[in-house]
Design an enzyme around this catalytic site. Structure first.
Site, short mmCIF file in Angstrom:
data_model
loop_
_atom_site.label_atom_id
_atom_site.label_comp_id
_atom_site.label_asym_id
_atom_site.label_seq_id
_atom_site.Cartn_x
_atom_site.Cartn_y
_atom_site.Cartn_z
N GLU A 63 0.81 -1.22 0.00
CA GLU A 63 0.00 0.00 0.00
C GLU A 63 0.85 1.28 0.00
OE1 GLU A 63 -2.97 -0.48 3.12
OE2 GLU A 63 -3.92 -2.11 2.02
N GLU B 257 -5.32 -8.49 -0.24
CA GLU B 257 -6.12 -8.16 0.95
C GLU B 257 -7.56 -7.87 0.55
OE1 GLU B 257 -4.67 -5.05 3.51
OE2 GLU B 257 -2.59 -5.68 3.21
C1 LIG Z 1 -9.55 10.44 9.01
C2 LIG Z 1 -9.21 10.34 7.55
O1 LIG Z 1 -8.99 8.98 7.21
C3 LIG Z 1 -8.56 8.80 5.87
C4 LIG Z 1 -8.43 7.37 5.51
O2 LIG Z 1 -7.85 6.62 6.62
C5 LIG Z 1 -7.56 5.32 6.37
C6 LIG Z 1 -7.28 4.51 7.46
C7 LIG Z 1 -7.00 3.18 7.26
C8 LIG Z 1 -6.99 2.66 5.98
C9 LIG Z 1 -6.72 1.25 5.74
C10 LIG Z 1 -6.58 0.26 6.68
N1 LIG Z 1 -6.45 -0.87 5.97
C11 LIG Z 1 -6.34 -2.23 6.48
C12 LIG Z 1 -4.84 -2.51 6.45
N2 LIG Z 1 -4.34 -2.66 5.07
C13 LIG Z 1 -3.03 -3.23 5.28
C14 LIG Z 1 -3.17 -4.14 6.49
O3 LIG Z 1 -2.13 -3.83 7.38
C15 LIG Z 1 -4.52 -3.81 7.11
O4 LIG Z 1 -4.42 -3.65 8.51
N3 LIG Z 1 -6.47 -0.59 4.67
N4 LIG Z 1 -6.67 0.69 4.53
C16 LIG Z 1 -7.24 3.49 4.88
C17 LIG Z 1 -7.54 4.82 5.09
#
Ligand SMILES: CCOCCOc1ccc(-c2cn(C[C@@H]3NC[C@@H](O)[C@H]3O)nn2)cc1
Length: 449
Positions: free
Chosen positions: A166, A353
């Site tokens: 990511e 994922e």
């Molecule tokens: C307040 C503003 O917020 C903006 C977006 O905030 C986020 C937070 C979290 C994510 C997020 C979390 N995950 C799951 C993980 N992927 C890898 C693996 O380690 C999992 O734990 N994917 N995306 C995206 C965006």
């Protein structure tokens, strides 16, 4: 009956990441990572949670592998903690760290499970952060050296390598939005980091090719789908910018050798410019063997001046949400995969994922997480639709095998098909574990059951 059937040679798996499951954060020579620092900084992680112990997979991996074996997965995606190998990011190697991963990979192979190794899943050695982290181009070469050592050490055992998990989270979520480590909020810094992280990916691929390694290498961007509220051009453009943030910005350099012009121009209006050096794009755009795709959610967006960085606001049109408050949008999974095929061609794709946060607890020895089963059915149906559209899907790995440390949300958000009591560390198979096991065994599932 609404049977969804998958190719017999499709790989089924599950995924985790080092900082989220290992624990032993300061044991056996491991150096601190930016997530050790961040999670110990008051106010950064919900409830002050940290990964010091996590779910102690460092000591319990043999039990976890037996759960994987019973599940019947072909492939297990894990990540290596860079500071467990190089405690200060470069220089002296920690032999105990290497031994841990050799013992772990050997145990996977002994149980007939293929390891898929992510080299970078966010836990940058703190010593490198102290020298600027990913904003410092020297970190790019440090990553390439770390990757090369891992290829040489594990080349005969690991045949599927993921460079960066990511890249959007590593750069923009962590250095512009700021809710992940190291927690900066500077668009220019995040833009520089996004380029360095892609360059690190490319340099690791170059090292892999130079060693004439067996197997394949790729990276694992996260994507979402944003459906325009209407066909008004301003709505369409706003959604394309927002999707371009996660997708085009990180796909075009690898697959087309240049950043997407519409995004470069938008960033320039916002005061952020790219600093590309001679040869960088050739390194970044060398061919990869597979693409990992992480998909969780999507939604509906429309134009609204200054609503966010892209003049886009998300509209709640009543879709159900998970316990992470993310919309459940399986149609978006199909749409984004179809767009990837249309725009970037038929690179082999592993879903590295996909899963849902539901915080169901153990009751009388059972975890009734039917909502997760429904999420998986809906998204696997979308996956099947994408395959019938011609998307070159090679495998599906659910996030996650086990409940674990969900970054800034700590232990408050459960993604596992196996429940973990975060106090006793006891593992309990959820109903979704049994459903996924049957689906893997059958190679199909019935939408109505
Ligand atoms: C307040 C503003 O917020 C903006 C977006 O905030 C986020 C937070 C979290 C994510 C997020 C979390 N995950 C799951 C993980 N992927 C890898 C693996 O380690 C999992 O734990 N994917 N995306 C995206 C965006």
């Amino acid at each position: 009956m609404a049977i969804m059937e998958f190719p017999k040679d499709m790989k089924w798996g599950a995924a985790t990441a080092a900082y989220q499951i290992e624990g032993a954060a300061f044991k056996d020579g491991k150096g601190p990572s930016i997530w050790d620092t961040f999670s110990h900084t008051p106010g950064k992680v919900l409830n002050g949670d940290n990964g010091d112990v996590a779910i102690d997979s460092y000591h319990r991996y043999e039990e976890d592998i037996q759960l994987m074996k019973e599940l019947g997965i072909d492939t297990y995606r894990f990540s290596v903690s860079w500071p467990r190998i190089f405690p200060t990011g470069t220089g002296e190697v920690n032999e105990k760290g290497l031994k841990f991963y050799h013992d772990f990979v050997d145990a996977l192979l002994a149980n007939g499970i293929e390891p898929m190794c992510t080299l970078y899943h966010w836990d940058l050695p703190q010593a490198l952060q102290d020298k600027g982290g990913w904003a410092n181009r020297a970190t790019v070469d440090a990553f390439a050296d770390y990757a090369e050592l891992m290829f040489k050490e594990f080349g005969g055992k690991v045949k599927s390598w993921i460079t960066i998990n990511e890249p959007w989270c590593v750069s923009f979520l962590s250095n512009f939005i700021g809710i992940h480590a190291p927690g900066n909020t500077d668009l220019q810094l995040a833009t520089d980091i996004s380029h360095h992280v892609l360059l690190a990916h490319g340099k690791a691929v170059s090292r892999f090719r130079a060693l004439n390694m067996e197997g394949g290498i790729g990276y694992a961007p996260n994507v979402e789908w944003l459906e325009p509220f209407s066909n008004k051009q301003e709505d369409v453009d706003a959604c394309n910018r927002s999707m371009g943030f996660l997708m085009d910005w990180f796909f075009d350099p690898v697959f087309k050798g240049s950043y997407p012009a519409f995004m470069v121009e938008w960033f320039e209006q916002k005061g952020a410019v790219l600093h590309i050096e001679e040869g960088d794009m050739d390194i970044i755009s060398q061919p990869i063997d597979f693409l990992g795709i992480n998909y969780y959610t999507g939604g509906v967006g429309r134009y609204k001046k200054d609503a966010d960085l892209f003049d886009m606001e998300r509209i709640d049109i009543g879709y159900e949400k998970t316990d992470f408050d993310w919309f459940i949008y399986p149609e978006g999974f199909y749409r984004v995969l179809a767009k990837i095929k249309d725009k970037y061609g038929s690179v082999p794709i592993y879903i590295t994922e996909n899963g849902a946060c539901y915080n169901d607890e153990v009751e009388n020895g059972r975890v009734r997480d039917q909502r997760r089963i429904e999420y998986l059915k809906q998204h696997l149906t979308s996956l099947k639709r994408s395959m019938d559209y011609g998307v070159n899907i090679k495998g599906y790995l659910t996030w996650s095998l086990l409940d674990n440390f969900e970054w800034a949300e700590g232990y408050d958000k459960r993604f596992g098909i196996i429940h973990v009591d975060f106090n006793t560390l006891e593992r309990t198979k959820k109903d979704s574990y049994y459903w996924y096991k049957q689906t893997i065994s059958n190679g199909w599932f019935d939408m109505n059951y």
